[in-house]
Design an enzyme around this catalytic site. Structure first.
Site, PDB file in Angstrom:
ATOM      1  N   ARG A   1       0.833  -1.191   0.000  1.00 32.45           N
ATOM      2  CA  ARG A   1       0.000   0.000   0.000  1.00 32.45           C
ATOM      3  C   ARG A   1       0.873   1.249   0.000  1.00 32.45           C
ATOM      4  NH1 ARG A   1      -3.125  -2.849   3.590  1.00 32.45           N
ATOM      5  NH2 ARG A   1      -2.024  -1.927   5.351  1.00 32.45           N
TER       6      ARG A   1
ATOM      7  N   GLY B   1      24.435   6.829 -16.421  1.00 35.67           N
ATOM      8  CA  GLY B   1      23.397   6.023 -15.795  1.00 35.67           C
ATOM      9  C   GLY B   1      22.038   6.663 -15.946  1.00 35.67           C
TER      10      GLY B   1
ATOM     11  N   GLU C   1      21.251   2.094 -21.301  1.00 30.96           N
ATOM     12  CA  GLU C   1      22.145   3.207 -20.979  1.00 30.96           C
ATOM     13  C   GLU C   1      23.430   3.129 -21.798  1.00 30.96           C
ATOM     14  OE1 GLU C   1      21.688   5.831 -19.240  1.00 30.96           O
ATOM     15  OE2 GLU C   1      19.693   5.282 -18.502  1.00 30.96           O
TER      16      GLU C   1
ATOM     17  N   GLU D   1      24.794   5.899 -24.628  1.00 31.89           N
ATOM     18  CA  GLU D   1      26.046   6.651 -24.498  1.00 31.89           C
ATOM     19  C   GLU D   1      27.045   6.325 -25.596  1.00 31.89           C
ATOM     20  OE1 GLU D   1      26.031   9.032 -22.691  1.00 31.89           O
ATOM     21  OE2 GLU D   1      24.388   8.539 -21.334  1.00 31.89           O
TER      22      GLU D   1
ATOM     23  N   ASP E   1      22.043   8.539   2.011  1.00 29.22           N
ATOM     24  CA  ASP E   1      22.344   9.916   1.627  1.00 29.22           C
ATOM     25  C   ASP E   1      23.300  10.003   0.438  1.00 29.22           C
ATOM     26  OD1 ASP E   1      24.481   8.817   2.833  1.00 29.22           O
ATOM     27  OD2 ASP E   1      24.881  10.492   4.209  1.00 29.22           O
TER      28      ASP E   1
ATOM     29  N   GLU F   1      28.273  16.341 -22.949  1.00 29.10           N
ATOM     30  CA  GLU F   1      29.718  16.275 -22.817  1.00 29.10           C
ATOM     31  C   GLU F   1      30.121  14.929 -22.240  1.00 29.10           C
ATOM     32  OE1 GLU F   1      33.369  19.142 -21.457  1.00 29.10           O
ATOM     33  OE2 GLU F   1      31.319  19.695 -20.962  1.00 29.10           O
TER      34      GLU F   1
END
Lengths: 251, 251
Positions: A17, A68, A84, A88, A106, A137
């Site tokens: 949920r 990424g 990915e 690239e 973090d 770039e």
DNA sequence: ACAAAAGTGTTGAGAGTACACCCATGC
DNA sequence: GCATGGGTGTACTCTCAACACTTTTGT
């Protein structure tokens, strides 16, 4: 700590949920063996390089990062990594392996992003002159002279390099970084550059190739002009068992 | 394929707005070397086992599964794995390593769930008589006689076993599965059971322990009574470098 | 004395290493 | 011829694996 069957059920149901989910990204460390820029002093002609992207937006705006993106809801992790990679470099059908999943809360200052990382080996002859295109770039950097990297990407790159080196020691991975045909010197230089160990003995290196997996490389009839005597071109023998009979190291 | 810096920015921004994120779970394969049930015919006294949970709710209701759960928004992946491990077994401070991340879109029939898997090595003497508690049906199963497993857990378990075996060959991981003190025969049996290779030579096994890392095991003065001559007890020497000088296997 | 399990020594084959040497080409 | 790099051969050391052997306990 104790939980009944019903509680387990409830916990799962609650999770489904709940809308609080982390984002999941894939980052791909793309390795290639490329010509060494002439200003660097090193005995080998080739250099182990990775493709990096300069970030155009904060956070870490202007810093270099591993390419990424986020995983789509309907694609597998491998598919996302290959997507990915194709975006690239334009190449498909390359050697790709999952590396590790980084998930410190973090590691991205914006939200919780869990990054499933991969590493890819691309031989230089399959790459277009300049990866990708126009304004994005992107550039190849020597793994021995890296710029500061965004997020925890330095840690990821380090780990990828360690894994690549291990892989090289018990696997035929090196061939993924070389063109179809190569001289034995080129193969040896690949090993020495990647392992950062420039003292392999030529004779012993060749003897191992002959024996170890019994015919790891096979001679084509062709030769390559070099400074002196022409070097015979070899190619990797796909049919060789290559099961590197895992010699036990410990104990 | 081509993308400007602005487009990259937009793509990222879009991802952060979007609420469509996969769920992320951790699953932990918990290995232990436990006494072999007397009805199984095998020369070794010990058996390599894993802890499994019987599912109390659909899907796969009633089938066995690897213990796991969802990652909290504020905990790291490692923390989540250790939390699950503690919930199931009560033990902390055990050897734990990330294994692989499984992410096929349909591996869970309910929603997209990406599973970051770990494997843990717990020595039997640290485990409480019966893992966890009351109604939660948890049980140890021999890796050589597994029941059918829910989801893609058979694949995960297989992979964990492969990794454990590799780990054993170039690392001192076996000691994590043994008690503090052990006889050399017990150590050797651990290797033979885990590697499923019951023909290691006693003399050669011991010689390697003496040399390889120089003092991998040290004798305590104590002995264990066995059928015949008492066996000296050893313990793992933490201080031994154990850097298993990576002998190159290939080429 | 005998069984059972712990613990050691010997030996030959193969792998790893160091190093010196020969071979083919361009100038 | 000589420089340059390609391509062996040899000899010493160390590791590995097989196997026979000795030692210490309990009955």
């Amino acid at each position: 700590m104790a939980s009944t069957i019903q509680e387990v059920h409830d916990e799962e149901a609650h999770q489904f949920r709940s809308r609080e989910h982390p984002s999941v990204a894939v980052d791909v460390v793309i390795f290639s063996l490329r010509e060494r820029p002439p200003d660097v002093d090193h005995p080998a002609d080739v250099d182990l390089q990775v493709l990096l992207i300069r970030r155009g937006a904060p956070p870490f705006k202007g810093m270099w990062a591993i390419p990424g993106g986020f995983v789509g809801m309907c694609e597998s992790l491998d598919e996302a990594a290959r997507r990915e990679l194709a975006e690239e470099t334009g190449v498909t059908n390359v050697w790709l392996e999952q590396l590790y999943t980084f998930g410190l809360p973090d590691r991205d200052p914006r939200t919780r992003v869990i990054s499933v990382t991969y590493y890819a080996l691309v031989s230089a002859d399959r790459l277009s002159p300049l990866a990708g295109s126009d304004a994005t770039e992107a550039a190849w950097h020597s793994v021995y002279a890296l710029p500061p990297l965004a997020f925890d990407h330095a840690k990821i790159l380090n780990y990828a390099l360690t894994r690549l080196r291990y892989k090289l020691e018990y696997t035929a991975a090196a061939f993924e970084l070389l063109p179809e045909e190569f001289t034995l010197r080129e193969l040896q230089e690949a090993y020495m550059v990647i392992l950062d160990d420039y003292k392999l003995d030529k004779a012993n290196f060749r003897k191992k190739l002959q024996r170890e997996g019994q015919e790891v490389v096979v001679p084509t009839g062709r030769f390559r002009e070099t400074g002196g005597r022409p070097a015979e071109l070899y190619r990797f023998d796909e049919t060789s068992k290559l099961e590197v009979k895992a010699r036990r190291l410990f104990p």
